[in-house]
Write a protein that holds these residues in place. Structure first.
Motif, PDB file in Angstrom:
ATOM      1  N   GLY A   1       5.894  -0.350   3.795  1.00 20.31           N
ATOM      2  CA  GLY A   1       4.674   0.331   3.405  1.00 20.31           C
ATOM      3  C   GLY A   1       3.908  -0.310   2.272  1.00 20.31           C
ATOM      4  N   VAL A   2       3.178   0.543   1.534  1.00 19.96           N
ATOM      5  CA  VAL A   2       2.293   0.100   0.453  1.00 19.96           C
ATOM      6  C   VAL A   2       3.115  -0.554  -0.651  1.00 19.96           C
ATOM      7  N   GLN A   3       2.726  -1.769  -1.014  1.00 24.86           N
ATOM      8  CA  GLN A   3       3.436  -2.532  -2.042  1.00 24.86           C
ATOM      9  C   GLN A   3       2.617  -2.567  -3.332  1.00 24.86           C
ATOM     10  N   PRO A   4       3.277  -2.788  -4.471  1.00 24.57           N
ATOM     11  CA  PRO A   4       2.510  -2.956  -5.711  1.00 24.57           C
ATOM     12  C   PRO A   4       1.396  -3.997  -5.568  1.00 24.57           C
ATOM     13  N   ALA A   5       1.643  -5.071  -4.817  1.00 25.78           N
ATOM     14  CA  ALA A   5       0.633  -6.118  -4.635  1.00 25.78           C
ATOM     15  C   ALA A   5      -0.632  -5.576  -3.959  1.00 25.78           C
ATOM     16  N   ASP A   6      -0.490  -4.524  -3.137  1.00 30.38           N
ATOM     17  CA  ASP A   6      -1.649  -3.913  -2.491  1.00 30.38           C
ATOM     18  C   ASP A   6      -2.532  -3.180  -3.494  1.00 30.38           C
ATOM     19  N   LEU A   7      -1.945  -2.802  -4.626  1.00 28.58           N
ATOM     20  CA  LEU A   7      -2.642  -1.962  -5.606  1.00 28.58           C
ATOM     21  C   LEU A   7      -3.097  -2.707  -6.847  1.00 28.58           C
ATOM     22  N   GLU A   8      -2.632  -3.946  -7.048  1.00 28.16           N
ATOM     23  CA  GLU A   8      -2.950  -4.687  -8.273  1.00 28.16           C
ATOM     24  C   GLU A   8      -4.452  -4.763  -8.528  1.00 28.16           C
TER      25      GLU A   8
ATOM     26  N   GLY B   1     -16.931  -0.045  -6.792  1.00 27.89           N
ATOM     27  CA  GLY B   1     -16.826  -0.916  -5.631  1.00 27.89           C
ATOM     28  C   GLY B   1     -15.826  -0.500  -4.577  1.00 27.89           C
ATOM     29  N   SER B   2     -15.822  -1.300  -3.508  1.00 28.86           N
ATOM     30  CA  SER B   2     -14.886  -1.099  -2.400  1.00 28.86           C
ATOM     31  C   SER B   2     -14.816  -2.390  -1.592  1.00 28.86           C
ATOM     32  N   ARG B   3     -13.756  -2.511  -0.808  1.00 30.80           N
ATOM     33  CA  ARG B   3     -13.643  -3.636   0.115  1.00 30.80           C
ATOM     34  C   ARG B   3     -12.600  -3.312   1.169  1.00 30.80           C
ATOM     35  N   THR B   4     -12.561  -4.156   2.193  1.00 30.16           N
ATOM     36  CA  THR B   4     -11.552  -4.031   3.231  1.00 30.16           C
ATOM     37  C   THR B   4     -10.159  -4.210   2.628  1.00 30.16           C
ATOM     38  N   TRP B   5      -9.223  -3.365   3.046  1.00 32.10           N
ATOM     39  CA  TRP B   5      -7.819  -3.528   2.668  1.00 32.10           C
ATOM     40  C   TRP B   5      -7.172  -4.279   3.833  1.00 32.10           C
ATOM     41  N   ASP B   6      -7.007  -5.580   3.648  1.00 29.09           N
ATOM     42  CA  ASP B   6      -6.432  -6.446   4.674  1.00 29.09           C
ATOM     43  C   ASP B   6      -4.930  -6.582   4.417  1.00 29.09           C
ATOM     44  N   TRP B   7      -4.137  -5.935   5.241  1.00 25.12           N
ATOM     45  CA  TRP B   7      -2.680  -5.924   5.049  1.00 25.12           C
ATOM     46  C   TRP B   7      -2.078  -7.326   5.110  1.00 25.12           C
ATOM     47  N   ARG B   8      -2.749  -8.239   5.811  1.00 21.08           N
ATOM     48  CA  ARG B   8      -2.212  -9.606   5.941  1.00 21.08           C
ATOM     49  C   ARG B   8      -2.147 -10.323   4.594  1.00 21.08           C
ATOM     50  N   GLU B   9      -2.986  -9.929   3.647  1.00 19.01           N
ATOM     51  CA  GLU B   9      -2.992 -10.577   2.328  1.00 19.01           C
ATOM     52  C   GLU B   9      -1.645 -10.450   1.616  1.00 19.01           C
ATOM     53  N   THR B  10      -0.962  -9.334   1.849  1.00 22.26           N
ATOM     54  CA  THR B  10       0.307  -9.084   1.148  1.00 22.26           C
ATOM     55  C   THR B  10       1.488  -8.907   2.100  1.00 22.26           C
ATOM     56  N   GLY B  11       1.247  -9.054   3.400  1.00 25.36           N
ATOM     57  CA  GLY B  11       2.325  -8.879   4.368  1.00 25.36           C
ATOM     58  C   GLY B  11       2.736  -7.423   4.539  1.00 25.36           C
ATOM     59  N   THR B  12       1.811  -6.514   4.297  1.00 28.74           N
ATOM     60  CA  THR B  12       2.105  -5.079   4.393  1.00 28.74           C
ATOM     61  C   THR B  12       2.273  -4.662   5.854  1.00 28.74           C
TER      62      THR B  12
ATOM     63  N   THR C   1       6.684   1.465  -5.490  1.00 29.88           N
ATOM     64  CA  THR C   1       5.223   1.423  -5.622  1.00 29.88           C
ATOM     65  C   THR C   1       4.739   2.538  -6.544  1.00 29.88           C
ATOM     66  N   VAL C   2       5.287   3.732  -6.378  1.00 30.87           N
ATOM     67  CA  VAL C   2       4.947   4.857  -7.256  1.00 30.87           C
ATOM     68  C   VAL C   2       5.355   4.525  -8.694  1.00 30.87           C
ATOM     69  N   ASP C   3       6.547   3.954  -8.862  1.00 32.52           N
ATOM     70  CA  ASP C   3       7.032   3.568 -10.199  1.00 32.52           C
ATOM     71  C   ASP C   3       6.117   2.536 -10.845  1.00 32.52           C
ATOM     72  N   TYR C   4       5.632   1.568 -10.063  1.00 33.86           N
ATOM     73  CA  TYR C   4       4.724   0.543 -10.566  1.00 33.86           C
ATOM     74  C   TYR C   4       3.479   1.190 -11.180  1.00 33.86           C
ATOM     75  N   LEU C   5       2.904   2.159 -10.470  1.00 30.48           N
ATOM     76  CA  LEU C   5       1.709   2.831 -10.982  1.00 30.48           C
ATOM     77  C   LEU C   5       2.026   3.634 -12.241  1.00 30.48           C
ATOM     78  N   LYS C   6       3.106   4.390 -12.200  1.00 28.32           N
ATOM     79  CA  LYS C   6       3.469   5.215 -13.355  1.00 28.32           C
ATOM     80  C   LYS C   6       3.753   4.362 -14.590  1.00 28.32           C
ATOM     81  N   LYS C   7       4.395   3.214 -14.399  1.00 27.03           N
ATOM     82  CA  LYS C   7       4.679   2.311 -15.532  1.00 27.03           C
ATOM     83  C   LYS C   7       3.401   1.756 -16.140  1.00 27.03           C
ATOM     84  N   ASN C   8       2.314   1.732 -15.343  1.00 34.49           N
ATOM     85  CA  ASN C   8       1.012   1.286 -15.833  1.00 34.49           C
ATOM     86  C   ASN C   8       0.173   2.460 -16.358  1.00 34.49           C
ATOM     87  N   GLY C   9       0.799   3.634 -16.485  1.00 34.90           N
ATOM     88  CA  GLY C   9       0.115   4.802 -17.026  1.00 34.90           C
ATOM     89  C   GLY C   9      -0.894   5.427 -16.080  1.00 34.90           C
ATOM     90  N   ILE C  10      -0.685   5.216 -14.789  1.00 37.30           N
ATOM     91  CA  ILE C  10      -1.638   5.693 -13.785  1.00 37.30           C
ATOM     92  C   ILE C  10      -1.007   6.827 -12.973  1.00 37.30           C
TER      93      ILE C  10
END
Length: 122
Positions: free
Chosen positions: A48-55, A32-43, A81-90
């Motif tokens: 920049g890119v927040q963990p909430a943008d990637l959840e 899948g895919s969808r619009t990345w709406d920055w307003r959803e997370t206040g980005t 944000t990079v740390d968040y991904l790495k901590k999730n094994g990504i």
């Protein structure tokens, strides 16, 4: 389920194969895919890119996330944000958007469960 190919990219416009929507900024994941709406997370460009943008993408079970920082790399990606991904094994790849799309498509073509967030302007 495979990650969809990003069919085209130009300033302010992205198309994902199998989707009729034209995106300015988008999120993609296996199936899948969808619009990345920055307003959803206040980005914003900074910080920049927040963990909430990637959840949402992380929850799709991806192995790798590709982040496109924009055509002129104006979008920041903080270490938290990079740390968040790495901590999730990504694994995480952060690139200028055109290069990020190339990398994402190459990973998807190899069958990697890859997701991404892409900014198509500045």
């Amino acid at each position: 389920m495979s990650s969809p190919e990003i069919a085209s990219l130009s300033w302010g416009q992205m198309k994902v194969k199998g989707c009729s929507t034209t995106y300015k900024d988008c999120k993609v994941w296996p199936g899948g895919s969808r619009t990345w709406d920055w307003r959803e997370t206040g980005t914003n460009h900074s910080p920049g890119v927040q963990p909430a943008d990637l959840e949402e993408v992380v929850k799709k079970g991806v192995q790798t996330v590709v982040i496109g920082r924009g055509m002129s790399e104006a979008l920041q990606v903080p270490s938290s944000t990079v740390d968040y991904l790495k901590k999730n094994g990504i694994e995480v790849v952060v690139l200028q958007t055109e290069k990020a799309v190339e990398e994402y498509n190459a990973l998807a073509a190899r069958g990697v469960k890859v997701g991404g967030v892409f900014h198509s302007t500045c």
